[in-house]
Design a protein around this motif. Structure first.
Motif, PDB file in Angstrom:
ATOM      1  N   PRO A 162      -3.208  -5.546  -3.317  1.00 56.33           N
ATOM      2  CA  PRO A 162      -2.219  -5.154  -2.302  1.00 56.33           C
ATOM      3  C   PRO A 162      -1.279  -4.088  -2.852  1.00 56.33           C
ATOM      4  CG  PRO A 162      -1.615  -7.271  -3.257  1.00 56.33           C
ATOM      5  CD  PRO A 162      -2.945  -6.887  -3.848  1.00 56.33           C
ATOM      6  N   PRO A 163      -0.694  -3.280  -1.973  1.00 53.69           N
ATOM      7  CA  PRO A 163       0.132  -2.151  -2.407  1.00 53.69           C
ATOM      8  C   PRO A 163       1.473  -2.589  -3.000  1.00 53.69           C
ATOM      9  CG  PRO A 163       0.086  -2.275  -0.014  1.00 53.69           C
ATOM     10  CD  PRO A 163      -0.849  -3.328  -0.524  1.00 53.69           C
ATOM     11  N   THR A 164       1.518  -2.690  -4.320  1.00 59.99           N
ATOM     12  CA  THR A 164       2.736  -3.113  -5.026  1.00 59.99           C
ATOM     13  C   THR A 164       3.220  -2.055  -6.009  1.00 59.99           C
ATOM     14  OG1 THR A 164       1.412  -4.217  -6.722  1.00 59.99           O
ATOM     15  CG2 THR A 164       2.113  -5.563  -4.825  1.00 59.99           C
ATOM     16  N   LEU A 165       2.705  -0.868  -5.936  1.00 59.33           N
ATOM     17  CA  LEU A 165       3.032   0.201  -6.873  1.00 59.33           C
ATOM     18  C   LEU A 165       4.526   0.511  -6.846  1.00 59.33           C
ATOM     19  CD1 LEU A 165       1.683   2.340  -8.788  1.00 59.33           C
ATOM     20  CD2 LEU A 165       1.694   3.869  -6.815  1.00 59.33           C
ATOM     21  N   THR A 166       5.141   0.514  -8.021  1.00 61.90           N
ATOM     22  CA  THR A 166       6.562   0.844  -8.121  1.00 61.90           C
ATOM     23  C   THR A 166       6.730   2.329  -8.422  1.00 61.90           C
ATOM     24  OG1 THR A 166       6.686   0.470 -10.505  1.00 61.90           O
ATOM     25  CG2 THR A 166       7.035  -1.460  -9.059  1.00 61.90           C
ATOM     26  N   ALA A 167       7.946   2.808  -8.246  1.00 68.64           N
ATOM     27  CA  ALA A 167       8.240   4.211  -8.548  1.00 68.64           C
ATOM     28  C   ALA A 167       8.007   4.494 -10.036  1.00 68.64           C
ATOM     29  CB  ALA A 167       9.675   4.545  -8.146  1.00 68.64           C
ATOM     30  N   LEU A 180      -6.803   8.428  -3.762  1.00 73.36           N
ATOM     31  CA  LEU A 180      -6.970   9.197  -2.526  1.00 73.36           C
ATOM     32  C   LEU A 180      -7.320   8.275  -1.349  1.00 73.36           C
ATOM     33  CD1 LEU A 180      -8.960  12.222  -3.968  1.00 73.36           C
ATOM     34  CD2 LEU A 180      -6.522  12.127  -3.388  1.00 73.36           C
ATOM     35  N   HIS A 181      -7.772   7.094  -1.663  1.00 73.45           N
ATOM     36  CA  HIS A 181      -8.187   6.130  -0.640  1.00 73.45           C
ATOM     37  C   HIS A 181      -7.011   5.317  -0.102  1.00 73.45           C
ATOM     38  CE1 HIS A 181     -10.603   2.890   1.176  1.00 73.45           C
ATOM     39  NE2 HIS A 181     -11.536   3.810   1.229  1.00 73.45           N
ATOM     40  N   THR A 182      -5.864   5.392  -0.742  1.00 70.52           N
ATOM     41  CA  THR A 182      -4.716   4.586  -0.328  1.00 70.52           C
ATOM     42  C   THR A 182      -4.150   5.075   1.006  1.00 70.52           C
ATOM     43  OG1 THR A 182      -3.142   5.964  -1.533  1.00 70.52           O
ATOM     44  CG2 THR A 182      -4.088   4.081  -2.708  1.00 70.52           C
ATOM     45  N   VAL A 183      -3.519   4.157   1.738  1.00 69.18           N
ATOM     46  CA  VAL A 183      -2.933   4.512   3.033  1.00 69.18           C
ATOM     47  C   VAL A 183      -1.448   4.190   3.120  1.00 69.18           C
ATOM     48  CG1 VAL A 183      -5.087   4.361   4.343  1.00 69.18           C
ATOM     49  CG2 VAL A 183      -3.668   2.310   4.048  1.00 69.18           C
ATOM     50  N   SER A 184      -0.900   3.566   2.088  1.00 74.89           N
ATOM     51  CA  SER A 184       0.528   3.245   2.100  1.00 74.89           C
ATOM     52  C   SER A 184       1.338   4.534   2.179  1.00 74.89           C
ATOM     53  CB  SER A 184       0.909   2.474   0.833  1.00 74.89           C
ATOM     54  OG  SER A 184       2.309   2.289   0.796  1.00 74.89           O
ATOM     55  N   LYS A 185       2.376   4.502   2.996  1.00 76.49           N
ATOM     56  CA  LYS A 185       3.207   5.693   3.181  1.00 76.49           C
ATOM     57  C   LYS A 185       4.463   5.683   2.315  1.00 76.49           C
ATOM     58  CE  LYS A 185       1.617   6.524   7.858  1.00 76.49           C
ATOM     59  NZ  LYS A 185       1.078   7.840   7.878  1.00 76.49           N
ATOM     60  N   THR A 186       4.553   4.729   1.390  1.00 78.60           N
ATOM     61  CA  THR A 186       5.727   4.691   0.522  1.00 78.60           C
ATOM     62  C   THR A 186       5.698   5.869  -0.444  1.00 78.60           C
ATOM     63  OG1 THR A 186       4.680   3.298  -1.148  1.00 78.60           O
ATOM     64  CG2 THR A 186       5.842   2.169   0.658  1.00 78.60           C
ATOM     65  N   ARG A 187       6.863   6.234  -0.959  1.00 74.58           N
ATOM     66  CA  ARG A 187       6.984   7.390  -1.834  1.00 74.58           C
ATOM     67  C   ARG A 187       6.105   7.283  -3.090  1.00 74.58           C
ATOM     68  NH1 ARG A 187      12.745   9.934  -2.371  1.00 74.58           N
ATOM     69  NH2 ARG A 187      12.209  10.220  -0.200  1.00 74.58           N
ATOM     70  N   PRO A 188       6.054   6.121  -3.781  1.00 76.80           N
ATOM     71  CA  PRO A 188       5.194   6.050  -4.979  1.00 76.80           C
ATOM     72  C   PRO A 188       3.729   6.359  -4.671  1.00 76.80           C
ATOM     73  CG  PRO A 188       6.710   4.200  -4.964  1.00 76.80           C
ATOM     74  CD  PRO A 188       6.855   4.891  -3.634  1.00 76.80           C
ATOM     75  N   ARG A 195      -0.950  10.246  -4.419  1.00 72.85           N
ATOM     76  CA  ARG A 195      -1.938  11.036  -3.665  1.00 72.85           C
ATOM     77  C   ARG A 195      -1.749  12.528  -3.922  1.00 72.85           C
ATOM     78  NH1 ARG A 195      -1.249   7.042   0.210  1.00 72.85           N
ATOM     79  NH2 ARG A 195       0.489   8.145   1.163  1.00 72.85           N
ATOM     80  N   LEU A 196      -0.504  12.995  -3.879  1.00 74.26           N
ATOM     81  CA  LEU A 196      -0.237  14.423  -4.076  1.00 74.26           C
ATOM     82  C   LEU A 196      -0.673  14.899  -5.460  1.00 74.26           C
ATOM     83  CD1 LEU A 196       3.246  14.798  -2.393  1.00 74.26           C
ATOM     84  CD2 LEU A 196       1.136  15.956  -1.719  1.00 74.26           C
ATOM     85  N   THR A 197      -0.379  14.110  -6.477  1.00 67.66           N
ATOM     86  CA  THR A 197      -0.754  14.516  -7.827  1.00 67.66           C
ATOM     87  C   THR A 197      -2.266  14.483  -7.997  1.00 67.66           C
ATOM     88  OG1 THR A 197       1.342  13.569  -8.566  1.00 67.66           O
ATOM     89  CG2 THR A 197      -0.206  14.198 -10.268  1.00 67.66           C
ATOM     90  N   SER A 198      -2.919  13.502  -7.389  1.00 65.94           N
ATOM     91  CA  SER A 198      -4.390  13.452  -7.426  1.00 65.94           C
ATOM     92  C   SER A 198      -4.986  14.652  -6.710  1.00 65.94           C
ATOM     93  CB  SER A 198      -4.896  12.153  -6.790  1.00 65.94           C
ATOM     94  OG  SER A 198      -4.438  11.035  -7.517  1.00 65.94           O
ATOM     95  N   LEU A 199      -4.413  15.004  -5.567  1.00 64.17           N
ATOM     96  CA  LEU A 199      -4.871  16.205  -4.856  1.00 64.17           C
ATOM     97  C   LEU A 199      -4.638  17.456  -5.698  1.00 64.17           C
ATOM     98  CD1 LEU A 199      -3.688  15.481  -1.211  1.00 64.17           C
ATOM     99  CD2 LEU A 199      -6.052  15.768  -1.989  1.00 64.17           C
ATOM    100  N   GLY A 200      -3.587  17.445  -6.511  1.00 64.17           N
ATOM    101  CA  GLY A 200      -3.330  18.568  -7.413  1.00 64.17           C
ATOM    102  C   GLY A 200      -4.444  18.756  -8.427  1.00 64.17           C
ATOM    103  N   VAL A 201      -5.001  17.645  -8.910  1.00 60.16           N
ATOM    104  CA  VAL A 201      -6.127  17.735  -9.845  1.00 60.16           C
ATOM    105  C   VAL A 201      -7.336  18.332  -9.133  1.00 60.16           C
ATOM    106  CG1 VAL A 201      -7.700  16.445 -11.339  1.00 60.16           C
ATOM    107  CG2 VAL A 201      -5.286  15.784 -11.201  1.00 60.16           C
ATOM    108  N   ILE A 202      -7.616  17.856  -7.926  1.00 66.88           N
ATOM    109  CA  ILE A 202      -8.738  18.390  -7.140  1.00 66.88           C
ATOM    110  C   ILE A 202      -8.489  19.863  -6.820  1.00 66.88           C
ATOM    111  CG2 ILE A 202     -10.092  18.154  -5.013  1.00 66.88           C
ATOM    112  CD1 ILE A 202     -10.362  15.788  -7.056  1.00 66.88           C
TER     113      ILE A 202
END
Length: 194
Positions: free
Chosen positions: A84-89, A128-136, A141-148
Motif C-alpha cells: 500500500p502507498p506509504t512512501l514518506t517524503a 511509473l506504475h504508481t497512481v497515488s497523487k501525493t507529493r512523494p 514518478r517525475l525523477t523516474s521519467l527524468g531517467v527515461i
C-alpha cells in the motif's frame, strides 16, 4: 587509472578532470560511502548535487565496484512502500537522489549502452506504475521519467529498440491518465523526443 578509496575501487576514471584535487577526493570519498548503508544517504545527496559539475561522474559511478548495486538497493528498498502507498517524503527524497545518479549514468555516452544492457530502466517501472497523487509519489514518478527522458534525448536506435521492447509506453500512458500536469508534461516532452 585505478583509484582505491576505502574499500571501493574506482576503475577507468578519466585522468583529466575539471575538478580540483580536493574536490576529486571528495567525489571519490562519496562514491566509496555509497557502499555503506550508514553513510549512503549523505553520499547520495552530495553526489546528486555535484552531478552537473562532474562531467566524468557517470563513468566513475558505473566503474566503481558495488556502486550501481548500492543505487539499485535504494530503489528496491522503496518497493514495499509503493503498495500500500506509504512512501514518506524522506524516503522519496532519498530514492530520488539515487535516481538522479542513475539519470547521470543513462545520459552519458560512455555508460548508456551498459546501462541498457543491464536492463537498469526496468527497476523504475514500479515507480511509473504508481497512481497515488501525493507529493512523494509525484516526485518519484517525475525523477523516474527524468531517467527515461535522459535516454530518449540521445535518439539512438539502441535506446529506441530497448524502450519499444519493454512496457514503457503503457506505463507512461497510465501517467497520462493519473499523473499531475507536470508528470504529463514531462512524459509528453519525452514522447516528442522519442
Amino acid at each position: 587509472m585505478n583509484t582505491l578509496v576505502g574499500q571501493t575501487r574506482i576503475m577507468n576514471v578519466p585522468q583529466h578532470s575539471t575538478l580540483s584535487q580536493s574536490d576529486q577526493e571528495k567525489v571519490y570519498q562519496w562514491i566509496s560511502e555509497l557502499a555503506r548503508p550508514d553513510t549512503r544517504e549523505n553520499a547520495l545527496l552530495e553526489l546528486s548535487k555535484k552531478r552537473e559539475a562532474v562531467p566524468e561522474l557517470a563513468p566513475m559511478l558505473w566503474n566503481s565496484f558495488g556502486t550501481i548495486t548500492a543505487l539499485l538497493q535504494e530503489i528496491i528498498n522503496i518497493y514495499p512502500a509503493i503498495n500500500p502507498p506509504t512512501l514518506t517524503a524522506h524516503q522519496s527524497n532519498r530514492v530520488c537522489n539515487a535516481l538522479a545518479l542513475l539519470q547521470c549514468v543513462a545520459s552519458h555516452p560512455e555508460t548508456r549502452s551498459a546501462f541498457l544492457a543491464a536492463n537498469t530502466p526496468l527497476y523504475l517501472y514500479p515507480f511509473l506504475h504508481t497512481v497515488s497523487k501525493t507529493r512523494p509519489f509525484e516526485y518519484l514518478r517525475l525523477t523516474s521519467l527524468g531517467v527515461i527522458g535522459a535516454l530518449v534525448k540521445t535518439d539512438e536506435e539502441e535506446v529506441i529498440n530497448f524502450l519499444l521492447s519493454t512496457e514503457i509506453i503503457p506505463l507512461c500512458l497510465r501517467i497520462m491518465e493519473a499523473g499531475s500536469e507536470l508528470s504529463k508534461t514531462v512524459w509528453i516532452f519525452s514522447l516528442s523526443v522519442f
